[in-house]
Design an enzyme around this catalytic site. Structure first.
Site, short mmCIF file in Angstrom:
data_model
loop_
_atom_site.label_atom_id
_atom_site.label_comp_id
_atom_site.label_asym_id
_atom_site.label_seq_id
_atom_site.Cartn_x
_atom_site.Cartn_y
_atom_site.Cartn_z
N LYS A 1 0.83 -1.21 0.00
CA LYS A 1 0.00 0.00 0.00
C LYS A 1 0.87 1.26 0.00
O LYS A 1 0.64 2.20 -0.77
CB LYS A 1 -0.93 -0.03 1.22
N CYS B 1 -25.58 4.10 6.95
CA CYS B 1 -26.24 3.65 5.73
C CYS B 1 -27.43 4.53 5.37
O CYS B 1 -27.76 4.71 4.19
CB CYS B 1 -26.69 2.19 5.87
N CYS C 1 -26.39 7.34 3.19
CA CYS C 1 -25.71 6.97 1.95
C CYS C 1 -26.71 6.96 0.79
O CYS C 1 -27.76 6.31 0.88
CB CYS C 1 -25.06 5.60 2.10
N CYS D 1 -19.24 5.53 5.30
CA CYS D 1 -19.10 4.06 5.38
C CYS D 1 -18.02 3.71 6.39
O CYS D 1 -16.98 3.11 6.07
CB CYS D 1 -18.76 3.50 4.00
N CYS E 1 -26.11 -1.30 -2.60
CA CYS E 1 -25.08 -1.93 -1.76
C CYS E 1 -25.65 -3.19 -1.12
O CYS E 1 -26.63 -3.12 -0.37
CB CYS E 1 -24.60 -0.96 -0.68
#
Length: 357
Positions: free
Chosen positions: A246, A328, A331, A321, A337
């Site tokens: 990463k 949620c 969102c 998130c 999702c």
């Protein structure tokens, strides 16, 4: 004489002479004697072995066949189950296996086919990100040393990436600012500095003692091999102490403007799995690590999205998130999702959801 008694020495072994009582030795030849020597504690096992011996005497049929195919060694485990590997995925037997419902999406990821509605989801996340700032927008690793010359900035991004592991952006940003204010954000300065001083300046980043030690190891490497700069290839970056995939991809993207892969951290890993964008090769289970997520994501995500996907999803993971109790109800792509409202949501999220009903 009816019985014959034998005196045996007192030892771990004993013997018995088995004779027929009242046997007449004068008229018939004596029966052969049978002596059995056993350990007292293992007598049961010894008798069991003697009973099982006739089984080994039965003839074993051997099938006349040629040598096994090489695929049996390459694709089978000891228990006969197929190995889930890239090579096994290319075998004819794997391609001919029937596909059942929920496994279709997983196989599509293996073939590089994008998930359904991914563009709508990505656009929805972009719109949500414009309405709320996240810590990564001002304190992410790519912001480190933004006012420094190119060589110094590359080293600052490298050190920032090293410190960012298991650490929040604001804590990493504070540590970088303290190093900069004390003139300890170059390879030359870190090489000369005392390790205890570095530890004090970067505290309270996660694992600050180990990271200070790695900084002291990285500095002389950059001085001797790269003239105070940082490695310009992914493989060489990964050889530096404490630098993982990463971090290496982020440094390549920001420091050298060389995109070789997606920078996947814990936020990107979590959100991609929640959205159903990634899965383990040949399975429907979630990917088990950020590196596995990167490999699967790169199979289908267009390369022009490889760089912006990191700050986009990191900020989305910091604001909406979230790892615990995701919002949620806030969102706008929750209907697309598969994980929406399946984890414990925040109170504000639940109240908005009930208000919408």
């Amino acid at each position: 004489m009816s019985h014959i008694l034998l005196k045996m020495p007192n030892s771990r072994f004993y013997s018995k002479r088995l004779l027929q009582p009242n046997a007449d030795f004068s008229t018939s030849p004596p029966n052969p004697e049978l002596r059995v020597f056993v350990r007292r504690k293992r007598q049961k096992n010894a008798l069991q072995i003697s009973k099982e011996e006739p089984k080994n005497e039965a003839p074993i049929e051997h099938k006349s066949c040629g040598l096994p195919d090489i695929e049996e060694f390459a694709y089978k485990e000891a228990n006969g189950s197929a190995l889930s590997s890239k090579i096994a995925g290319k075998s004819k037997s794997t391609q001919d296996m029937p596909v059942v419902g929920t496994e279709v999406a997983s196989l599509n990821r293996m073939r590089g086919e994008p998930p359904a509605n991914w563009e709508r989801v990505l656009e929805g996340i972009r719109k949500m990100r414009t309405s709320e700032d996240a810590p990564v927008d001002s304190m992410g690793c790519e912001k480190a040393g933004s006012s420094l010359p190119p060589r110094e900035r590359r080293f600052a991004v490298l050190i920032s990436s090293l410190l960012s592991s298991q650490t929040k952006d604001n804590v990493t940003h504070g540590a970088i600012q303290r190093l900069l204010q004390n003139g300890l954000l170059t390879a030359e300065a870190i090489d000369k500095a005392d390790e205890a001083t570095i530890k004090d300046l970067i505290y309270p980043v996660g694992f600050y003692t180990r990271k200070a030690s790695n900084m002291k190891k990285i500095a002389p490497i950059c001085l001797t091999k790269y003239d105070g700069d940082i490695p310009s290839s992914l493989d060489e970056l990964l050889l530096l102490p404490g630098i993982g995939p990463k971090m290496a991809h982020l440094v390549m993207n920001v420091g050298w403007n060389n995109v070789q892969g997606i920078c996947v951290d814990t936020h990107v890993h979590r959100i991609c799995n929640r959205l159903g964008w990634v899965s383990q090769p040949g399975r429907k289970q979630k990917t088990s690590s950020p590196e596995q997520t990167r490999e699967v994501l790169q199979l289908w995500l267009p390369k022009e999205e490889w760089v912006p996907i990191n700050p986009l999803l990191v900020g989305f993971g910091q604001t909406i998130c979230t790892p615990i109790r995701p919002r949620c109800g806030m969102c706008s792509v929750s209907e697309l999702c598969p994980s929406a409202f399946k984890e414990s949501s925040s109170p504000s999220s639940k109240s908005k959801k009930s208000a919408q009903k």
